[in-house]
Design a protein around this motif. Structure first.
Motif, short mmCIF file in Angstrom:
data_model
loop_
_atom_site.label_atom_id
_atom_site.label_comp_id
_atom_site.label_asym_id
_atom_site.label_seq_id
_atom_site.Cartn_x
_atom_site.Cartn_y
_atom_site.Cartn_z
N MET A 137 0.84 -1.20 0.00
CA MET A 137 0.00 0.00 0.00
C MET A 137 0.87 1.25 0.00
O MET A 137 0.91 2.02 0.96
N THR A 138 1.61 1.41 -1.06
CA THR A 138 2.54 2.53 -1.19
C THR A 138 2.74 2.83 -2.67
O THR A 138 2.59 1.93 -3.51
N PRO A 139 3.05 4.07 -3.02
CA PRO A 139 3.25 4.42 -4.44
C PRO A 139 4.38 3.65 -5.11
O PRO A 139 4.33 3.33 -6.29
N VAL A 140 5.42 3.33 -4.32
CA VAL A 140 6.58 2.58 -4.84
C VAL A 140 6.81 1.39 -3.93
O VAL A 140 6.95 1.54 -2.71
N LEU A 141 6.86 0.20 -4.51
CA LEU A 141 7.07 -1.00 -3.71
C LEU A 141 8.42 -0.94 -3.01
O LEU A 141 9.43 -0.60 -3.63
N PRO A 142 8.49 -1.26 -1.74
CA PRO A 142 9.74 -1.13 -0.97
C PRO A 142 10.85 -2.06 -1.44
O PRO A 142 12.00 -1.86 -1.06
N TRP A 143 10.52 -3.07 -2.23
CA TRP A 143 11.56 -4.00 -2.72
C TRP A 143 11.91 -3.73 -4.20
O TRP A 143 12.48 -4.56 -4.87
N ALA A 144 11.55 -2.54 -4.68
CA ALA A 144 11.81 -2.23 -6.09
C ALA A 144 13.22 -1.70 -6.33
O ALA A 144 13.79 -1.90 -7.41
N TYR A 145 13.80 -1.03 -5.33
CA TYR A 145 15.10 -0.37 -5.53
C TYR A 145 16.09 -0.79 -4.44
O TYR A 145 15.73 -1.33 -3.40
N CYS A 146 17.36 -0.47 -4.68
CA CYS A 146 18.45 -0.80 -3.74
C CYS A 146 18.87 0.40 -2.89
O CYS A 146 19.96 0.42 -2.34
N SER A 147 18.02 1.40 -2.81
CA SER A 147 18.37 2.63 -2.11
C SER A 147 17.87 2.67 -0.67
O SER A 147 17.82 3.72 -0.04
N ASN A 148 17.50 1.52 -0.13
CA ASN A 148 16.95 1.47 1.23
C ASN A 148 18.05 1.22 2.26
O ASN A 148 19.12 0.68 1.92
N PRO A 149 17.82 1.59 3.51
CA PRO A 149 18.84 1.43 4.56
C PRO A 149 19.31 -0.01 4.74
O PRO A 149 20.43 -0.25 5.15
N TRP A 150 18.42 -0.98 4.45
CA TRP A 150 18.80 -2.38 4.70
C TRP A 150 19.57 -3.00 3.53
O TRP A 150 20.07 -4.11 3.64
N ASN A 151 19.65 -2.34 2.40
CA ASN A 151 20.32 -2.92 1.24
C ASN A 151 21.84 -2.97 1.42
O ASN A 151 22.43 -2.09 2.04
N SER A 152 22.45 -4.01 0.87
CA SER A 152 23.89 -4.19 0.95
C SER A 152 24.55 -3.67 -0.33
O SER A 152 23.87 -3.42 -1.33
N PRO A 153 25.87 -3.52 -0.34
CA PRO A 153 26.58 -3.05 -1.54
C PRO A 153 26.43 -4.00 -2.72
O PRO A 153 26.63 -3.60 -3.87
N ASP A 154 26.09 -5.28 -2.45
CA ASP A 154 25.96 -6.26 -3.52
C ASP A 154 24.60 -6.22 -4.21
O ASP A 154 24.36 -6.96 -5.16
N CYS A 155 23.70 -5.39 -3.74
CA CYS A 155 22.36 -5.31 -4.30
C CYS A 155 22.42 -4.79 -5.73
O CYS A 155 23.07 -3.78 -6.01
N ALA A 156 21.76 -5.48 -6.65
CA ALA A 156 21.74 -5.07 -8.05
C ALA A 156 20.30 -5.04 -8.53
O ALA A 156 19.74 -6.06 -8.92
N GLY A 157 19.70 -3.87 -8.49
CA GLY A 157 18.33 -3.73 -8.91
C GLY A 157 18.22 -3.25 -10.34
O GLY A 157 18.90 -2.30 -10.74
N VAL A 158 17.39 -3.88 -11.12
CA VAL A 158 17.23 -3.51 -12.52
C VAL A 158 16.70 -2.09 -12.64
O VAL A 158 17.17 -1.30 -13.45
N LEU A 159 15.71 -1.75 -11.84
CA LEU A 159 15.13 -0.42 -11.92
C LEU A 159 16.12 0.64 -11.48
O LEU A 159 16.15 1.75 -12.01
N ASP A 160 16.95 0.31 -10.50
CA ASP A 160 17.98 1.26 -10.06
C ASP A 160 18.96 1.54 -11.20
O ASP A 160 19.33 2.66 -11.46
N ALA A 161 19.37 0.47 -11.86
CA ALA A 161 20.44 0.59 -12.83
C ALA A 161 20.02 1.29 -14.12
O ALA A 161 20.79 1.97 -14.76
N SER A 162 18.74 1.13 -14.48
CA SER A 162 18.35 1.63 -15.78
C SER A 162 17.64 2.98 -15.74
O SER A 162 17.31 3.54 -16.78
#
Length: 632
Positions: A137-162
């Motif tokens: 229930m949010t405009p952007v799904l919390p698991w869509a990007y790697c910009s969250n506090p819990w994400n690690s440096p190894d996170c590779a999100g397609v939406l982030d990258a493109s």
């Protein structure tokens, strides 16, 4: 038609299948998706081997369909019909029906133990679905990007990258990212990190419980409250709710199907889903997984089918119901496979990888792979809400049956007037106990325990219970007697095909599947985590705890049965009780007819039916009063 049995909403451990499952009167699709655990036709695909090689599980999915159909025809449908007819004839739950042969009442207790285990961890799966539903229930799904506090440096999100908006296809990916995406086993997606690092805060060992995840604990409380409120009046209330929980998922599936097949790459995913892997057909593991999926999908040996059938009218055509429900269950699973693989094909096309690389296994099917695919769709929060709402409904349908099985068994067994009137308190007590026992599964090590229970608590014990039930009815009570009972109830004997399956084919198949499963046993793993020996030992104890009820109760019954010799005691302990037969006097005809009124001295007592099963006086169109079975 009446309730069905429990099925699995998320085939948390299916390993060889690829799709979800469902059961017709209260359809429950398993919400798991592809990879090696959702099976094509559904059921809870193989659970035992969880390797980290996703491709291995994925290749089994298509090979799974042939064994699944064979198991469905020769085991699933026959056993489904047997349990429905068994419960309907006696109008008793999974304990009361064993008046047919008191020595085997331990089979009923074994069913209760299995239902208890599944009820505990299954509601935790539902609570996680609730958590994801609320998170959507949010405009952007919390698991869509790697910009969250819990994400690690190894996170590779397609939406982030493109740098694209939701749903649009990314332009050519940078070389280094493309390389990372082509090695999905090494890639950490934002949906995986959200699942592992934020939702679960997964610990490093099954013995390291860490803290209880309060958000999950709150959702667990919500799920148990919902289940209790829907069952507060027994099958009278749950029967009405199931109309919605059983039908609305088809609406959601159809919406997702229409959306999925219009996506680029959907055809590739569907072809992957349909292409058979014939080289896997000869693996005993695949056949064992098919059997496991059948039992889980149709609810055989859980006690739920017997319990829900006990609320049927005595002359209800349960033969027709069993065939329709079983086939519909399989068809729904196949349909769900198209929905799932169309979107997985789109995801594979989007990432430029093979479909087998996109699929995940275990809970990751429902809470990692599919949520990640949803982020690539336009208006992704909407699709996510629909998907997890569907999972919740599927899970609740199964949970209703599990809880009702336990409550009905307790009420029927005690059988006094007080407990019949206070059934609501029994339901509340079972719900509170289930909530308390589920708390450890919401800790940081909870997923390890959940998968342990999923793999051992209701695995080979189901086939053992079914095999013994089949043998006790066909060979101890006598197949001629049982066929006559069915003819008295339905007006015709069971078809020859079912007679042969019950007496020979089904027990033989179940026995050999059990043997091969034991021979090819592989220890449980979760991703790269290998369960320690002590945890596996606990798993085996859970599996044995339901099966051990059978010999222990048999010994108890032998000790309390009259007889001068062991053979006499054995004979007396296995023959039907004097009150075995239809519960209502109006149906006790033929060899069950009472020639004289029963008295306390002759020991013949037909246990009172619970209010939901009792006769209800109604007034006919001519003003005359008549008696009618209550019907759910």
């Amino acid at each position: 038609m009446v309730g069905k049995g429990a099925k699995a909403m998320l085939s948390l451990s299916s390993k060889s299948g690829v799709v979800p499952t469902t059961l017709v009167s209260s359809p429950q699709l398993m919400a798991s998706i592809p990879q090696p655990r959702m099976v094509l036709c559904p059921v809870r695909p193989p659970r035992r081997t969880r390797t980290s090689n996703e491709a291995t599980g994925a290749t089994r999915s298509s090979a799974f369909m042939f064994p699944y159909f064979i198991m469905l025809i020769f085991c699933g449908i026959p056993l489904f019909f047997m349990e429905l007819s068994f419960g309907q004839f006696a109008s008793q739950g999974c304990l009361g029906v064993w008046r047919i042969s008191p020595m085997f009442k331990g089979v009923g207790y074994g069913m209760m133990v299995v239902s208890t285990y599944i009820g505990i961890y299954y509601n935790v799966v539902i609570c996680i679905a609730f958590y994801y539903f609320f998170s959507s229930m949010t405009p952007v799904l919390p698991w869509a990007y790697c910009s969250n506090p819990w994400n690690s440096p190894d996170c590779a999100g397609v939406l982030d990258a493109s740098n694209i908006t939701n749903g649009s296809r990314p332009p050519a990916l940078p070389g280094n990212l493309s390389h990372a995406l082509n090695h999905t086993l090494q890639r950490t997606s934002p949906s995986e990190e959200y699942w592992r690092l934020y939702v679960l805060k997964l610990s490093d060992d099954i013995g390291n419980f860490g803290e209880v995840r309060l958000p999950l604990l709150g959702c667990l409380g919500v799920s148990w409250v919902v289940v209790f409120l829907c069952l507060i009046r027994g099958v009278k209330s749950s029967g009405k709710v199931v109309y919605f929980t059983a039908t609305f998922p088809y609406v959601v599936l159809t919406i997702l199907f229409i959306r999925g097949v219009t996506l680029e790459g959907a055809f590739t995913g569907i072809m992957y889903y349909l292409t058979p892997q014939w080289d896997k057909i000869l693996e005993a593991k695949v056949w064992g997984d098919a059997a496991s999926q059948i039992f889980y999908s149709l609810g055989c040996a859980w006690g739920g089918l017997i319990t829900m059938a006990s609320y049927n009218k005595f002359h209800n055509n349960c033969y027709r119901d069993s065939v329709i429900i079983s086939i519909t269950n399989c068809a729904t699973s196949v349909y769900a496979g198209f929905v799932i693989f169309s979107i997985l094909g789109f995801m594979a096309s989007h990432l430029g990888v093979d479909v087998s690389r996109v699929a995940d296994h275990g809970p990751g099917l429902a809470f990692v792979a599919y949520p990640e695919a949803l982020t690539l769709l336009p208006i992704s929060p909407l699709w996510s809400l629909l998907f997890f709402f569907m999972l919740i409904l599927l899970g609740l349908g199964t949970q209703f049956c599990l809880l009702e099985t336990l409550v009905t068994a307790i009420v029927d067994e005690v059988g006094n007037e007080w407990i019949l009137q206070k059934k609501t308190y029994v339901t509340l007590g079972v719900a509170v106990a289930g909530f308390l026992l589920g708390i450890p599964l919401t800790s940081q090590a909870g997923i390890y325990w959940l998968l342990l229970m999923d793999n051992y608590a209701a695995s080979f014990s189901l086939v053992v219970i079914s095999c013994i039930m089949c043998v006790s009815i066909m060979y101890i009570y006598g197949h001629h007697n049982y066929f006559q009972d069915i003819q008295m109830m339905l007006g015709f004997p069971p078809p020859l095909f079912f007679q042969i399956c019950w007496r020979f084919v089904s027990p033989a198949i179940i026995f050999f599947i059990l043997i091969f499963t034991v021979i090819q046993y592989q220890p449980i793993t979760y991703n790269h985590y290998q369960y320690p020996g002590w945890a596996v030992a606990i798993g085996f104890l859970m599996a044995l705890s339901s099966v051990i009820c059978i010999p222990l109760y048999a010994l108890y019954q032998l000790c309390r049965t009259d007889g001068d010799t062991l053979l006499q005691r054995l004979k007396n302990a296995t023959k039907p009780s004097r009150d075995w037969g239809p519960a209502l006097l109006e149906h006790r005809t033929g060899r069950y007819a009472l020639t004289i009124p029963p008295s306390p001295e002759d020991g013949l007592e037909v246990q009172p039916l619970h209010p939901d099963k009792a006769q209800i006086p109604t007034v006919g169109s001519n003003g005359s009063s008549r008696l009618q079975d209550s019907r759910i």
